[in-house]
Design a protein around this motif. Sequence first.
Motif: not given
Length: 629
Positions: A22-29, A561-563, A609-614, A621-623
């Motif tokens: 479920d998305a709620r586990h990963y949303a709005a930390p 996104r959470l990571a 590098s993670f951010y630049a590739k993200l 992905a956000e859409a």
Amino acid sequence: MLATASGRLDVSDRGLDIRHRDARHYAAPESRLPVYEPGEADRAFMVAIEASIRAGSVDTAAIDRLFVATSFPQRFARLILILYAPGCKRILASRASREGAQLAFSTVLARLVAHSRAGALAAQPFRVQMDFVVEPPRPMDFFAVGTTQRGDRHFEIGIDGFMFRDAAGRLQIFTPGDGYVRSIMTMGQVRAWLENVHGEQALRTARFERFRTDSYVSAPGGWCRLFRGHPLVGPLTEAKVARSVELAIDHIRRTQEEDGRFLYYYDAAADSRRDHEHPKRDPERNPFYNILRHGGGGLTCVYFEKYARRGSTLANIRRAIDFLIARMHVRNYGGREGAFVYHEKKSKLGGSGIALYLLAEYQLLTGDERYRPWTDRLAWHLANQVTPSGEFIYYNIYLDQPVSEAENGRHFSFYYPGEAICGLAKYLHLADSPTRADLVERLHRALAFLIDVRPTVHAAQYTAVPSDSWLMMGIMESWDFPEMRDSRYADFVFADAARMIDHLYKVDEAPWPDYAGAFHYEFGDYPYADGARCEGLLGAYELALKIGETEKAQQIWQALRLAAWAVMHLVNTEASIYFARNPGLALGGIRFKYTRQWFRIDTLQHVASFYAKLLPHWARAEASREEGS
């Protein structure tokens, strides 16, 4: 089972086998943390405090009148003020409220301003920290508490502080944020530091009290609320991710040496380049320099260029490559020249693998073929490190001695094969048809060993949280070629991704709010926000896109996104280096742990590098995420 020519596996997209779907586990930390935005009264108060420090005097009535209008706690058991400035030892002033009488803010500020060194700090671009001890301190057994204890004996570095009186009767205060400022992560480190200053016997007889605070630090534009010593990250945005990459790249450009070396190690708390893992090595006369991490620094610039398309780091990339080439040795394999990177008496499979990855990426990005002979030689050397069993030779030279296949097991490395796979997979884009066919056969042999055999013969090397991100990325890279597509490889990547996600602290279950998005081996572990594993997870996301497995991609994205929010706590921004003695070296560094202040080129590399590739995936992905919510 091989994939179809399109890259799609001949199975339905059932999503990842993960515990939390479920998305709620990963949303709005950020929603679990305090919320603070400085108002006009708060900013006016900051201006007045700064003016008082510069003037060396305090208008007590004016300060107290302005304080009353702020949003800060108006009742507190103790107030702690700390003044920081570059190149200077900090100044701390504190007073407790008396029973039945609230302490005036101006009383502590006046004490801070009156300090004999305050004028010297005021002449610098200083920062002011204020900690409000809202609840009365409680007694604490200093030698009984710990970060792994439970209940009242648990002490959370960065959240809990303490105070005691030393042998001379002076009050010593360790604020909650001092774990961050002083680069401390464990109670063992706290005790070792204090024993060095005060002696164990003095600590054994001292009476300790513990406390927590509401903490703020001044910054351009107003106060920042601190949590665990670090400014609140707030919601994750594309702009914040992009800014973090910019800061890291600016750091690389400022600090890279003319010969191509990157700033290898820096501790912002000590303003030192002395590596804690090699404390006896003088960083000037006898520096330790890991060649794999050097190659990773060059890759960081490549990923930035692939995202930003500015050309601003191409010279940095070339210097990094030239440094590698100066350390390459040529060897003949079957009548054809190969080359390997030789550095500090060793030739590591991973060093040559990352070097090939960098050279191939650079040529594909720019079309510049000046390094092509070395790219071809590196690829041929790596191809010849695949043994008939499929196991790579991990070192072909170790401490100046050649390593035979029979001796190979004594030099096992878990990560080197994945790094070699990455280099060879990227090189397939440059290879001619006969060479490609040869490399494909060797790659399949190597992958068969890594996926089917290694987990058994090297079982002890595996951890609860998968760690071979290079191999995950290498399989993703190889998927560009139909002849490299095998469902076993994809299954491996997605299985590791699922285990990574299962060992990610979720928003609604994390022991502390800022643990969300960090990895853990066992629930309750100190947070391990890890850019390297994030790169592997991103490799799984990109593989899902290539295959067309939409559900898997969406599941991985919410975890990514959470990571990404978690590793944002490691980025040295202008706001977060308020304590730094040398802000010019600290800014843009990316640390390894939440409350440790050292960083290396590889800790910067993995997150940047993670951010630049993200970032190239962000908008789409956000859409998709918003449509599914």
